[in-house]
Design a protein around this motif. Structure first.
Motif, PDB file in Angstrom:
ATOM      1  N   ARG A 324      92.852  39.792  55.118  1.00 28.67           N
ATOM      2  CA  ARG A 324      92.209  40.654  56.127  1.00 28.67           C
ATOM      3  C   ARG A 324      93.146  41.800  56.520  1.00 28.67           C
ATOM      4  N   LYS A 369      82.617  46.552  58.727  1.00 28.50           N
ATOM      5  CA  LYS A 369      82.464  45.087  58.617  1.00 28.50           C
ATOM      6  C   LYS A 369      83.496  44.548  57.628  1.00 28.50           C
ATOM      7  N   ALA A 371      84.589  40.902  55.530  1.00 27.98           N
ATOM      8  CA  ALA A 371      84.266  39.517  55.187  1.00 27.98           C
ATOM      9  C   ALA A 371      85.408  38.974  54.357  1.00 27.98           C
ATOM     10  N   GLU A 373      86.687  35.409  52.013  1.00 26.55           N
ATOM     11  CA  GLU A 373      86.192  34.166  51.434  1.00 26.55           C
ATOM     12  C   GLU A 373      87.271  33.537  50.565  1.00 26.55           C
ATOM     13  N   MET A 399      77.955  42.944  49.701  1.00 22.60           N
ATOM     14  CA  MET A 399      78.018  43.656  50.995  1.00 22.60           C
ATOM     15  C   MET A 399      77.285  44.993  50.925  1.00 22.60           C
TER      16      MET A 399
END
Ligand code: ATP
Length: 404
Positions: A324, A369, A371, A373, A399
């Motif tokens: 991130r 945004k 995401a 994983e 996305m």
């Protein structure tokens, strides 16, 4: 260039009861094969009239295709016309009779026996969708081919015997559809295709796969365009639409196109993939308007110095927090609104119980945004790195497209 004539047989055509579709179907098949159709003729169910057309047409072309009139009833006169034309009796062929029933997988009534009759000069072309086989023979320098009239059967014959029909006269072009499949193991793809084929009672669609480093090329051949489209739609349902694209393409090219349409630019931050994402993206011609670049931040201090990543000490280099931070860092650095970050353990060393070899964290960012994983990818170092590259781009495609 070889020349062809087409003769469509049937009183219904002459009476205006049905409009001819076979002529157009054969003509477009011939056109694809590089053969020029110079004449399409319609003639009634009368063997003398058909034979007269056969004689006239065969004198002026290299290939003569006759459609219709091969049924079992007395008004189906194409077989008799062929016999009359070449001066041979139309005789029952026991072996062909057995073969027709084998192809159809059922027993036929005696009234169908006439469909196993042929003049000796003509060989049969088996029909997978109906009881009437086609016939093919060479008559004085002209190849004469008789095919069943129902358009669905005719299409099947052109798909299955097209190569034989145009051999030596034109270049046979197979009617097929090609797809690219991303991040699906070949064995799983083959299982899915086998299941789909088994569950479908529609006409024969054959499929072939060719595995390459970043994709599998899937070819569906035969059938109709609709039946092939049905198969690919069903496949998309099973593997996820984000893992399938038309034609031979790469996931990088797909993502670049989708970003370009939306006016977005992309930057990447790579650890275990070591630049493979950048390499795949830059293999797409004209990518520079969409792809900013990729930072290969392999060592921990590179992640820190280039991308301001601070989580490594607490959470490890392969963690949600780290990817991130990586994606956030590269977005700031590049000033773009789409990003990918990957960090993983490609092995063979470096795995732990908690994070075994193949553990990969991927983060994607799109217009605010983010995401992230975790993946557990199989295989050796090379395979894990390639899979991580594909998964990162597939995830971004999801996305972008809002496909979940
Ligand atoms: P089968 O024995 O399998 O029925 P066939 O060769 O005997 O095939 P025909 O009896 O001539 O074919 O035609 C059967 C049906 O196929 C027709 O009733 C018609 O619906 C369709 N058909 C035949 N010829 C054409 C054509 N030129 N265009 C469109 N449909 C056709």
């Amino acid at each position: 260039v070889s020349k062809a004539n087409i003769i469509c047989v049937g009183d219904e055509l002459l009476h205006g009861a049905i409009a001819d579709r076979d002529g157009a179907m054969v003509a477009s098949f011939l056109r694809r094969s590089g053969i020029v159709a110079t004449r399409i003729v319609m003639v009634g169910d009368d063997y003398r009239a058909i034979a007269a057309e056969l004689a006239a047409a065969s004198a002026r072309c290299d290939l003569l295709v006759v459609t219709g009139g091969l049924g079992p009833t007395s008004d189906d006169q194409t077989r008799d016309a062929l016999g009359f034309f070449v001066g041979q009796a139309v005789e029952f062929d026991e072996e062909l009779w057995m073969e027709i029933q084998r192809t159809l997988g059922r027993k036929l009534r005696g009234s169908n026996r006439s469909q196993a009759c042929r003049p000796a000069l003509f060989s049969p072309l088996l029909n997978a969708r109906g009881t009437a086989p086609g016939l093919i023979g060479e008559v004085g320098g002209c190849r004469v081919v008789a095919l069943p009239g129902p358009p669905g059967e005719l299409q099947g014959m052109l798909d299955n015997h097209g190569e034989t029909i145009v051999a030596g006269l034109g270049e046979y072009v197979r009617i097929d559809s090609v797809f690219s499949v991303f991040g699906v193991p070949e064995s799983r793809l083959e299982d899915a295709m086998r299941d789909i084929s088994r569950e479908s009672d529609s006409d024969r669609v054959e499929w072939h796969t060719r595995a390459e480093p970043y994709r599998i090329v899937l070819r569906l051949a035969g059938g109709t365009e609709e039946s092939r489209a049905e198969r690919s739609a069903e496949l998309a349902r099973r593997i996820g639409p984000q893992r399938l694209a038309a034609d031979e393409t790469t996931i990088a090219a797909v993502v670049i196109d989708e970003l370009r349409v939306r006016g977005l630019r992309l930057a990447a931050a790579e650890s275990c993939t070591g630049g493979m994402i950048g390499s795949l993206l830059t293999s797409v011609p004209g990518a520079s308007d969409v792809f900013w670049g990729s930072c290969v931040t392999y060592a921990n201090d590179a992640k820190d110095r280039v991308l301001d990543v601070r989580s490594v000490a607490e959470h490890g280099a392969v963690s949600e927090e780290t990817v991130r931070e990586m994606v956030g860092g590269v977005l700031r650095l590049a000033g773009v609104s789409a990003g990918i970050a990957v960090s993983g353990i490609a092995g063979p060393d470096g795995g732990t119980d908690e994070k075994p070899v193949g553990t990969v964290w991927i983060a994607c960012a799109l217009e605010g945004k983010v995401a992230a994983e975790r993946f557990q990818l199989p295989g050796d170092r090379d395979r894990i790195r390639r899979s991580a590259t594909v998964e990162a781009l597939v995830m971004l495609r999801v996305m972008i497209g809002g496909i979940v």
